[in-house]
Design a protein around this motif. Structure first.
Motif, PDB file in Angstrom:
ATOM      1  N   LYS A 112      34.478  23.830  47.796  1.00  0.00           N
ATOM      2  CA  LYS A 112      34.483  24.078  49.242  1.00  0.00           C
ATOM      3  C   LYS A 112      34.936  22.851  50.021  1.00  0.00           C
ATOM      4  CE  LYS A 112      31.107  27.785  49.788  1.00  0.00           C
ATOM      5  NZ  LYS A 112      29.882  28.213  50.510  1.00  0.00           N
ATOM      6  N   GLU A 113      34.582  21.665  49.494  1.00  0.00           N
ATOM      7  CA  GLU A 113      34.946  20.410  50.163  1.00  0.00           C
ATOM      8  C   GLU A 113      36.344  19.933  49.797  1.00  0.00           C
ATOM      9  OE1 GLU A 113      31.861  17.793  48.935  1.00  0.00           O
ATOM     10  OE2 GLU A 113      30.265  18.980  49.884  1.00  0.00           O
ATOM     11  N   GLY A 114      37.046  20.681  48.947  1.00  0.00           N
ATOM     12  CA  GLY A 114      38.417  20.319  48.570  1.00  0.00           C
ATOM     13  C   GLY A 114      38.505  19.190  47.563  1.00  0.00           C
ATOM     14  N   LYS A 115      37.383  18.880  46.883  1.00  0.00           N
ATOM     15  CA  LYS A 115      37.380  17.781  45.917  1.00  0.00           C
ATOM     16  C   LYS A 115      37.711  18.248  44.494  1.00  0.00           C
ATOM     17  CE  LYS A 115      33.864  15.218  48.520  1.00  0.00           C
ATOM     18  NZ  LYS A 115      32.471  14.675  48.496  1.00  0.00           N
ATOM     19  N   TRP A 116      37.697  19.559  44.284  1.00  0.00           N
ATOM     20  CA  TRP A 116      37.904  20.098  42.941  1.00  0.00           C
ATOM     21  C   TRP A 116      38.614  21.429  43.053  1.00  0.00           C
ATOM     22  CZ3 TRP A 116      33.510  22.488  39.459  1.00  0.00           C
ATOM     23  CH2 TRP A 116      34.026  22.722  38.177  1.00  0.00           C
ATOM     24  N   TYR A 117      39.680  21.595  42.279  1.00  0.00           N
ATOM     25  CA  TYR A 117      40.400  22.869  42.247  1.00  0.00           C
ATOM     26  C   TYR A 117      40.701  23.191  40.794  1.00  0.00           C
ATOM     27  CZ  TYR A 117      43.797  26.542  43.117  1.00  0.00           C
ATOM     28  OH  TYR A 117      44.450  27.749  43.131  1.00  0.00           O
ATOM     29  N   PHE A 118      40.361  24.385  40.367  1.00  0.00           N
ATOM     30  CA  PHE A 118      40.630  24.756  38.975  1.00  0.00           C
ATOM     31  C   PHE A 118      41.181  26.172  38.910  1.00  0.00           C
ATOM     32  CE2 PHE A 118      36.214  25.819  39.833  1.00  0.00           C
ATOM     33  CZ  PHE A 118      36.057  27.081  39.265  1.00  0.00           C
ATOM     34  N   ARG A 119      41.880  26.466  37.802  1.00  0.00           N
ATOM     35  CA  ARG A 119      42.559  27.748  37.658  1.00  0.00           C
ATOM     36  C   ARG A 119      42.088  28.534  36.442  1.00  0.00           C
ATOM     37  NH1 ARG A 119      47.395  27.213  36.259  1.00  0.00           N
ATOM     38  NH2 ARG A 119      48.451  28.876  37.383  1.00  0.00           N
ATOM     39  N   GLN A 120      41.153  27.985  35.683  1.00  0.00           N
ATOM     40  CA  GLN A 120      40.656  28.672  34.500  1.00  0.00           C
ATOM     41  C   GLN A 120      39.133  28.609  34.459  1.00  0.00           C
ATOM     42  OE1 GLN A 120      43.219  28.217  30.756  1.00  0.00           O
ATOM     43  NE2 GLN A 120      43.395  26.201  31.690  1.00  0.00           N
ATOM     44  N   LEU A 121      38.531  29.680  33.921  1.00  0.00           N
ATOM     45  CA  LEU A 121      37.076  29.728  33.778  1.00  0.00           C
ATOM     46  C   LEU A 121      36.749  30.280  32.391  1.00  0.00           C
ATOM     47  CD1 LEU A 121      34.228  29.498  35.077  1.00  0.00           C
ATOM     48  CD2 LEU A 121      34.502  31.890  35.769  1.00  0.00           C
ATOM     49  N   ARG A 127      37.871  32.653  27.468  1.00  0.00           N
ATOM     50  CA  ARG A 127      38.560  32.507  28.738  1.00  0.00           C
ATOM     51  C   ARG A 127      38.470  33.811  29.531  1.00  0.00           C
ATOM     52  NH1 ARG A 127      45.063  31.630  29.734  1.00  0.00           N
ATOM     53  NH2 ARG A 127      44.928  31.118  31.925  1.00  0.00           N
ATOM     54  N   GLN A 128      38.090  33.681  30.802  1.00  0.00           N
ATOM     55  CA  GLN A 128      37.983  34.837  31.679  1.00  0.00           C
ATOM     56  C   GLN A 128      39.323  35.098  32.379  1.00  0.00           C
ATOM     57  OE1 GLN A 128      34.638  36.461  31.702  1.00  0.00           O
ATOM     58  NE2 GLN A 128      34.974  35.119  29.936  1.00  0.00           N
ATOM     59  N   MET A 129      39.616  36.350  32.644  1.00  0.00           N
ATOM     60  CA  MET A 129      40.878  36.706  33.276  1.00  0.00           C
ATOM     61  C   MET A 129      40.751  36.616  34.792  1.00  0.00           C
ATOM     62  SD  MET A 129      43.016  40.292  32.978  1.00  0.00           S
ATOM     63  CE  MET A 129      43.226  40.111  31.209  1.00  0.00           C
ATOM     64  N   ARG A 130      41.730  36.007  35.432  1.00  0.00           N
ATOM     65  CA  ARG A 130      41.738  35.999  36.892  1.00  0.00           C
ATOM     66  C   ARG A 130      42.087  37.399  37.391  1.00  0.00           C
ATOM     67  NH1 ARG A 130      44.550  31.002  39.777  1.00  0.00           N
ATOM     68  NH2 ARG A 130      46.464  31.803  38.891  1.00  0.00           N
ATOM     69  N   SER A 131      41.655  37.723  38.616  1.00  0.00           N
ATOM     70  CA  SER A 131      41.962  39.044  39.155  1.00  0.00           C
ATOM     71  C   SER A 131      43.472  39.246  39.187  1.00  0.00           C
ATOM     72  CB  SER A 131      41.396  39.177  40.561  1.00  0.00           C
ATOM     73  OG  SER A 131      42.103  38.354  41.460  1.00  0.00           O
ATOM     74  N   ARG A 132      43.903  40.461  38.846  1.00  0.00           N
ATOM     75  CA  ARG A 132      45.325  40.774  38.815  1.00  0.00           C
ATOM     76  C   ARG A 132      45.584  42.055  39.601  1.00  0.00           C
ATOM     77  NH1 ARG A 132      49.904  41.519  34.154  1.00  0.00           N
ATOM     78  NH2 ARG A 132      50.922  43.270  35.152  1.00  0.00           N
ATOM     79  N   MET A 133      46.674  42.040  40.356  1.00  0.00           N
ATOM     80  CA  MET A 133      47.111  43.230  41.079  1.00  0.00           C
ATOM     81  C   MET A 133      48.602  43.434  40.821  1.00  0.00           C
ATOM     82  SD  MET A 133      45.095  42.476  44.674  1.00  0.00           S
ATOM     83  CE  MET A 133      45.414  44.083  45.404  1.00  0.00           C
ATOM     84  N   PRO A 134      49.017  44.628  40.361  1.00  0.00           N
ATOM     85  CA  PRO A 134      48.158  45.739  39.942  1.00  0.00           C
ATOM     86  C   PRO A 134      47.477  45.418  38.617  1.00  0.00           C
ATOM     87  CG  PRO A 134      50.431  46.223  39.394  1.00  0.00           C
ATOM     88  CD  PRO A 134      50.453  44.925  40.149  1.00  0.00           C
ATOM     89  N   ASN A 135      46.430  46.170  38.286  1.00  0.00           N
ATOM     90  CA  ASN A 135      45.730  45.940  37.020  1.00  0.00           C
ATOM     91  C   ASN A 135      46.652  46.142  35.831  1.00  0.00           C
ATOM     92  OD1 ASN A 135      43.326  45.244  38.187  1.00  0.00           O
ATOM     93  ND2 ASN A 135      42.373  47.249  37.941  1.00  0.00           N
ATOM     94  N   TYR A 136      47.570  47.102  35.952  1.00  0.00           N
ATOM     95  CA  TYR A 136      48.528  47.388  34.885  1.00  0.00           C
ATOM     96  C   TYR A 136      49.916  47.534  35.503  1.00  0.00           C
ATOM     97  CZ  TYR A 136      44.149  48.570  32.595  1.00  0.00           C
ATOM     98  OH  TYR A 136      42.869  48.525  32.115  1.00  0.00           O
ATOM     99  N   GLU A 217      47.996  37.262  41.250  1.00  0.00           N
ATOM    100  CA  GLU A 217      46.750  36.786  40.650  1.00  0.00           C
ATOM    101  C   GLU A 217      45.854  36.102  41.674  1.00  0.00           C
ATOM    102  OE1 GLU A 217      47.375  35.760  35.907  1.00  0.00           O
ATOM    103  OE2 GLU A 217      47.187  34.138  37.347  1.00  0.00           O
ATOM    104  N   ASN A 218      44.552  36.199  41.426  1.00  0.00           N
ATOM    105  CA  ASN A 218      43.553  35.376  42.117  1.00  0.00           C
ATOM    106  C   ASN A 218      43.224  35.830  43.536  1.00  0.00           C
ATOM    107  OD1 ASN A 218      41.725  33.214  41.744  1.00  0.00           O
ATOM    108  ND2 ASN A 218      42.973  31.891  43.033  1.00  0.00           N
ATOM    109  N   THR A 219      43.381  37.122  43.827  1.00  0.00           N
ATOM    110  CA  THR A 219      42.899  37.629  45.119  1.00  0.00           C
ATOM    111  C   THR A 219      41.419  37.976  44.982  1.00  0.00           C
ATOM    112  OG1 THR A 219      43.405  39.946  44.632  1.00  0.00           O
ATOM    113  CG2 THR A 219      45.150  38.625  45.645  1.00  0.00           C
TER     114      THR A 219
END
Length: 227
Positions: A112-121, A127-136, A217-219
């Motif tokens: 929230k403070e902009g000190k850390w940004y990551f793209r994977q969890l 590894r978890q999948m980031r939200s995708r649109m469309p799903n397929y 991705e990532n919405t």
């Protein structure tokens, strides 16, 4: 020469036995450099990593001064029967709560403070999948005759929208044999034009490919299932 490292060790230890291991890769590397400086580098060196997770705050760097020779090689290896993991990740230590259904959410102050940004969890090593649109499948860029520049394209219908976290959204555009990953800067809803923070890698529609395919991705709105 044998050197030992363990996530439960101490860089104040001697590092010369499994019972007195160093804690960090850097400490072991520097110990080898010291051996070289003192002229004791006359035998092969093996650095044993005990099992566990080694969380790195910055890249672990080896240079030519860390090289061995054919007669005195330097080897980093797992301790027999154990599984060490060298990780550039960072634990999420916030409080998880239910978002909707089985989907969980957690607030991270550093983000929230902009000190850390990551793209994977990762959850328990998976590894978890980031939200995708469309799903397929894919969306298709609306081929436009007007010149939009190399940082924009026209979209169709409601394929793009002013999502809650628009500036964190990534669009993956497919070209003839590669892809571009670009983040959204602005959305012009009346003209159905999306503008990105950088240039799109390949020219759209090049080499007779026609309408380029893409997905989003990532919405926040695209998170519709756990995992």
């Amino acid at each position: 020469i044998e050197i030992y490292i363990s996530p439960n060790g101490s860089d104040a230890a001697t590092g010369d036995s499994p019972q007195k291991p160093f804690r960090t890769l850097e400490k072991a590397r520097n110990a080898i450099r010291m051996v070289k400086e003192r002229g004791y580098f006359t035998r092969p060196v093996t650095i044993y990593l005990r099992g566990g997770i080694y969380e790195l705050e910055k890249p672990f760097i080896l240079t030519t001064e860390d090289s061995g020779t054919p007669e005195t090689p330097v080897t980093y290896r797992a301790y027999p029967g154990e599984k060490p993991v060298i990780s550039g990740g960072k634990s999420v230590s916030g409080t998880w709560r239910r978002y909707k259904g089985d989907i969980m959410v957690c607030d991270i102050p550093e983000v929230k403070e902009g000190k850390w940004y990551f793209r994977q969890l990762f959850d328990h090593g998976k590894r978890q999948m980031r939200s995708r649109m469309p799903n397929y499948g894919y969306y298709t860029i609306d081929e436009s005759k007007e010149e939009l520049g190399r940082d924009s394209f026209k979209y169709r219908g409601n394929d793009m929208a002013p999502w809650h976290n628009l500036n964190d959204v990534e669009v993956i555009v497919f070209h003839s044999w590669n892809e571009s990953r670009i983040r959204v800067d602005r959305l012009f809803e009346e003209d159905k034009v999306v503008q990105f923070t950088g240039r799109i890698g390949g020219r759209l529609g090049a080499y007779g490919t026609g309408h380029n395919r893409y997905y989003v991705e990532n919405t926040l709105e695209g998170i519709d299932q756990p995992g």
